[in-house]
Design an enzyme around this catalytic site. Structure first.
Site, PDB file in Angstrom:
ATOM      1  N   SER A 197      41.144  48.627  35.545  1.00 13.01           N
ATOM      2  CA  SER A 197      40.632  47.425  36.227  1.00 13.01           C
ATOM      3  C   SER A 197      39.347  47.681  37.012  1.00 13.01           C
ATOM      4  CB  SER A 197      41.696  46.851  37.182  1.00 13.01           C
ATOM      5  OG  SER A 197      42.923  46.721  36.515  1.00 13.01           O
ATOM      6  N   ARG A 198      38.562  48.612  36.545  1.00 16.95           N
ATOM      7  CA  ARG A 198      37.268  48.935  37.179  1.00 16.95           C
ATOM      8  C   ARG A 198      37.411  49.480  38.597  1.00 16.95           C
ATOM      9  NH1 ARG A 198      36.963  48.262  32.115  1.00 16.95           N
ATOM     10  NH2 ARG A 198      34.881  47.876  31.302  1.00 16.95           N
ATOM     11  N   LEU A 199      38.623  49.927  38.967  1.00 16.67           N
ATOM     12  CA  LEU A 199      38.820  50.490  40.319  1.00 16.67           C
ATOM     13  C   LEU A 199      38.679  52.011  40.234  1.00 16.67           C
ATOM     14  CD1 LEU A 199      41.776  48.208  41.474  1.00 16.67           C
ATOM     15  CD2 LEU A 199      39.328  47.951  41.906  1.00 16.67           C
TER      16      LEU A 199
END
Ligand SMILES: Cc1cc2nc3c(=O)[nH]c(=O)nc-3n(C[C@H](O)[C@H](O)[C@H](O)COP(=O)(O)O)c2cc1C
Length: 219
Positions: A197-199
């Site tokens: 999730s792009r984290l």
């Protein structure tokens, strides 16, 4: 693929990252040790040329340029690469010694960003590296006025032919004074690990008074 197909492909592709965390507690206190840990994993993952890195330089007007070079050594916490001192990168480094390196190991979803000041290595270091290269590479270094315009490929091949004749009975080809090593003295080294999730995890080492401080920055 047509350019339209390329555009549609790169617009539609979506890939999430695996969940392999990089934590402040697990990371080494020394960025060079951390680099060595990741490098070993890159070798183990059979990444092609894990010592290849993108070198970005900029001229005195701040106009940047990038290209891939091989990291050939790490001496006294300096990253070493070899090139032609009169090449575009060489001329830019003469005007502006600040540069950055980027290593992307896609299979491991990792990136390492290194920033610092570049200087030429001592001539003895360049000599030792040059002397250990195969004869063909030595001739190649003499033959190539890297980054300057050639009339055609034949011009380069002709130069190689002439040099091969000149040095046919000699193993002792001297290092050209326009060819040698540079060392990048890092002040910032970032380890980037892709996460879902792009984290993503971004652990940054900053050099302050010869000590490395660690911080996490937002993805
Ligand atoms: C995988 C790879 C490794 C390379 N390694 C080097 C290198 O170690 N030294 C070098 O001068 N050029 C290397 N090159 C070529 C450079 O990317 C570049 O074309 C050349 O240095 C001229 O760059 P410049 O005109 O910006 O100075 C490599 C290219 C690739 C793709």
């Amino acid at each position: 693929m047509s350019l339209e197909e390329v555009k549609s492909y790169i617009n539609s592709i979506r890939r999430d990252f695996a969940d392999r965390p990089l934590n402040e507690s697990a990371v080494s206190k020394n960025p060079f040790e951390q680099y060595a840990i990741w490098f070993e994993e890159a070798v183990g993952s059979q990444i092609l040329d894990p010592y290849a890195m993108c070198l970005s330089t900029a001229n005195k007007e701040g106009k940047p340029s990038s290209r891939v070079v091989y990291m050939r050594d790490i001496i006294a916490q300096q990253f070493i690469f070899y090139t032609n001192y009169n090449s575009q990168k060489g001329l830019e480094l003469a005007e502006n010694p600040y540069a950055s390196l980027n290593i992307h190991w896609g299979e491991l979803e990792r990136q390492i960003r290194i920033e610092g000041k570049v200087t030429k290595v001592k001539p003895e270091i360049s000599d030792a590296y040059f002397n250990a290269r195969p004869k063909e590479s030595k001739i190649g270094a003499w033959a190539s006025h890297q980054s300057s315009v050639l009339k055609d490929r034949k011009e380069l091949e002709q130069k190689v032919k002439e040099l091969s004749i000149q040095y046919q009975d000699s193993e002792n080809i001297p290092r050209p004074d326009f060819w040698g090593g540079y060392q990048l003295d890092p002040t910032r080294i970032e380890f980037w690990q892709g996460r879902p999730s792009r984290l993503h995890d971004r652990i940054v080492f900053i050099k302050e008074q010869e000590e490395w401080c660690v911080e996490r920055v937002s993805p």
